[in-house]
Design an enzyme around this catalytic site. Structure first.
Site, short mmCIF file in Angstrom:
data_model
loop_
_atom_site.label_atom_id
_atom_site.label_comp_id
_atom_site.label_asym_id
_atom_site.label_seq_id
_atom_site.Cartn_x
_atom_site.Cartn_y
_atom_site.Cartn_z
N LYS A 118 6.00 -0.21 -1.22
CA LYS A 118 4.56 0.10 -1.27
C LYS A 118 3.86 -1.08 -1.91
O LYS A 118 4.44 -1.79 -2.73
CB LYS A 118 4.32 1.35 -2.13
CG LYS A 118 3.04 2.06 -1.79
CD LYS A 118 3.20 2.84 -0.51
CE LYS A 118 1.99 3.66 -0.17
NZ LYS A 118 2.30 4.63 0.89
P1 NAD Z 1 -8.07 7.37 3.42
O1 NAD Z 1 -8.62 6.32 2.53
O2 NAD Z 1 -8.21 7.26 4.90
O3 NAD Z 1 -8.66 8.82 3.02
C1 NAD Z 1 -8.64 9.32 1.71
C2 NAD Z 1 -9.64 10.48 1.66
O4 NAD Z 1 -9.53 11.14 0.40
C3 NAD Z 1 -11.10 10.01 1.80
O5 NAD Z 1 -11.81 11.00 2.51
C4 NAD Z 1 -11.56 9.96 0.34
O6 NAD Z 1 -12.98 10.09 0.21
C5 NAD Z 1 -10.84 11.17 -0.20
N1 NAD Z 1 -10.65 11.17 -1.65
C6 NAD Z 1 -10.24 10.15 -2.45
N2 NAD Z 1 -10.18 10.57 -3.73
C7 NAD Z 1 -10.54 11.88 -3.71
C8 NAD Z 1 -10.66 12.87 -4.69
N3 NAD Z 1 -10.41 12.61 -5.98
N4 NAD Z 1 -11.03 14.12 -4.32
C9 NAD Z 1 -11.28 14.40 -3.01
N5 NAD Z 1 -11.19 13.51 -2.03
C10 NAD Z 1 -10.83 12.26 -2.39
O7 NAD Z 1 -6.51 7.50 3.00
P2 NAD Z 1 -5.36 8.18 3.82
O8 NAD Z 1 -4.66 7.13 4.61
O9 NAD Z 1 -5.87 9.41 4.48
O10 NAD Z 1 -4.37 8.57 2.63
C11 NAD Z 1 -4.51 9.76 1.88
C12 NAD Z 1 -3.19 10.07 1.20
O11 NAD Z 1 -2.17 10.20 2.20
C13 NAD Z 1 -2.68 9.01 0.23
O12 NAD Z 1 -1.96 9.65 -0.80
C14 NAD Z 1 -1.72 8.20 1.08
O13 NAD Z 1 -0.74 7.52 0.31
C15 NAD Z 1 -1.10 9.31 1.91
N6 NAD Z 1 -0.48 8.87 3.16
C16 NAD Z 1 -1.17 8.20 4.11
C17 NAD Z 1 -0.53 7.84 5.29
C18 NAD Z 1 -1.26 7.16 6.41
O14 NAD Z 1 -0.65 6.97 7.48
N7 NAD Z 1 -2.51 6.81 6.27
C19 NAD Z 1 0.83 8.13 5.48
C20 NAD Z 1 1.51 8.84 4.49
C21 NAD Z 1 0.84 9.21 3.34
#
Ligand code: NAD
Length: 429
Positions: A118
């Site tokens: 990561k």
């Molecule tokens: P992103 O930036 O596209 O979306 C994150 C969302 O969460 C946004 O809508 C943001 O406004 C919201 N957010 C952030 N802090 C917040 C809070 N305190 N309360 C409420 N909403 C909040 O990110 P993503 O890619 O969707 O990733 C989200 C999670 O999923 C992370 O933990 C990431 O590590 C995990 N993840 C992502 C992927 C991927 O393919 N993108 C894969 C596996 C895991």
């Protein structure tokens, strides 16, 4: 002669942060059930490589700023390391280390030939222009050049990074090699070798896993009331998939707060609004505005955590009123929160299983790039469902057989795969 009592402690290192302690506490809780050699367990407690880089860039106003960047590679025993890159003000070496550890168990659980990594840059992407983000991405990639590669370590998008970020990384790397190297990153645009299903993969996978859990629990997915925290890549797509499958999504939220409609939200309208305005802020039509803290405690059937880490804790897990928690985000439940939910009999489908759709389709993308071949959406979706169903069934069976939580069972399954590889390679007796 040295004894284990004189072995230096890692506790002083910079990755010793609350999130890393959570990852290691989960490992320590699961590892006795995995019955692995003590030497192997000790090896797996520490990331193989932790890199800190400095990324100097020129901002649009002419000033120069140096951003700290990180990449942690936890285990390379099964193959190249794999993991997302995030741009966030909270990124630290410890956060990356915790996320890299989880990536190792996730890849192993899904039987992908990868270890966990990561990385990220500590910055506030919401205050940066497109051009500044491009400069930062290219500089970060240049600093990482000696440590990444299609057979060494393959980045992907994560919080606040996307297809564009991956295209800049791929281009920076390819310029150094003198030819196009699409397999250096996954989650890139289709035009340069991206998968036609990668963008939706994590959110769609979250819903495939929820659907499998519903089957096992003998619930009908279409009758569930769902709450989704986070409306970005993972949460936004998961909400759409739930909506498309007939489930009622009653609340969603992002950084600006949440919206609630007990009869079900118009998810396509919300997406159109966010596309135009950048967030849910100001969306008022037919909804009640709520805070993120309130959203987590709404009565519902399925609570999908898809925002960020440390959301259900010792403080609020006792107030949660759902029947099932699905962890779309990484590390959204603290050790204390987990214990409270287990005691209350609320099953938690853990992150390493629930959000594994992302890295699984990333693996498909890498395989396709290496072989210069392309699969269509239906084929990728079918292969993803097969992989997730297989992993889910193994976790469910192990949890039932051994009386473990789903998290412990998922970690045990992942740890065993890595431990077997270490043994087979003769790295440990
Ligand atoms: P992103 O930036 O596209 O979306 C994150 C969302 O969460 C946004 O809508 C943001 O406004 C919201 N957010 C952030 N802090 C917040 C809070 N305190 N309360 C409420 N909403 C909040 O990110 P993503 O890619 O969707 O990733 C989200 C999670 O999923 C992370 O933990 C990431 O590590 C995990 N993840 C992502 C992927 C991927 O393919 N993108 C894969 C596996 C895991």
């Amino acid at each position: 002669m040295a004894s284990t009592e004189h072995v230096p402690s890692f506790a002083h290192l910079e990755f010793d942060t609350p999130l890393y302690r959570t990852a290691i506490a989960q490992f320590d809780q699961a590892v006795p059930h995995a019955k692995v050699d003590a030497g192997i367990a000790e090896r797996l407690r520490h990331p193989e490589r932790s890199i800190i880089v400095s990324c100097p860039i020129k901002l649009d106003d002419g000033s120069r700023v140096v951003f700290p960047g990180y990449r942690v590679q936890h285990s390379s025993v099964l193959g190249p390391t794999k993991g997302g890159i995030r741009f966030d003000p909270e990124v630290s070496l410890g956060e990356c280390a915790a996320l890299a550890v989880w990536m190792t168990w996730k890849c192993a659980l899904l039987r992908l030939p990868y270890g966990g990594a990561k990385g990220g840059v500590r910055c506030n992407p919401r205050e940066m222009s497109h051009v500044e983000l491009e400069r930062l991405t290219r500089r970060f990639t240049s600093e990482l050049l000696p440590f990444i590669g299609p057979q060494e370590d393959i980045p992907a998008p994560d919080m606040a990074t996307n297809e564009q970020t991956m295209a800049w990384m791929m281009d920076t790397y390819s310029m150094q090699r003198g030819h196009a190297v699409p397999e250096i990153v996954t989650g890139k645009p289709i035009a340069i070798g991206g998968s036609v299903f990668r963008h939706e993969a994590t959110g769609a996978g979250v819903v495939m896993v929820i659907a499998r859990a519903c089957e096992r629990l003998e619930w009908r997915l279409s009758e569930q009331r769902c709450v989704v925290q986070g409306f970005g890549n993972v949460g936004g797509i998961a909400a759409s998939e739930l909506h498309d499958k007939g489930a009622r999504v009653i609340a969603v939220s992002d950084l600006s707060g949440g919206v609630l409609a007990s009869d079900g939200l118009p998810i396509p309208d919300l997406h159109a609004y966010v596309h135009e305005h950048g967030s849910l802020a100001g969306y008022e039509t037919g909804v009640e505005r709520i805070s993120n803290a309130e959203l987590l405690e709404l009565p519902c059937d399925v609570l999908v955590l898809a925002a960020r880490e440390d959301q259900l804790t010792g403080e609020n897990a006792g107030n949660v009123r759902c029947r099932l928690v699905a962890e779309g985000a990484n590390g959204p439940t603290s050790i204390e929160g987990d214990a409270i939910l287990a005691e209350r009999g609320i099953p938690v489908v853990p992150d390493v299983l629930t959000n594994a759709g992302g890295v699984t389709v990333s693996y498909f993308e890498w395989v396709q790039d290496l072989g210069r071949l392309f699969w269509d959406r239906d084929e990728i979706r079918r292969r993803l469902a097969d992989k997730l169903d297989d992993a889910f069934d193994r976790v469910w069976a192990l949890a039932e057989k051994r009386g473990l939580t789903l998290r412990d069972a998922a970690l045990v399954a992942g740890i065993r795969e890595v431990a077997s590889a270490l043994e087979a390679r003769g790295l440990y007796p």
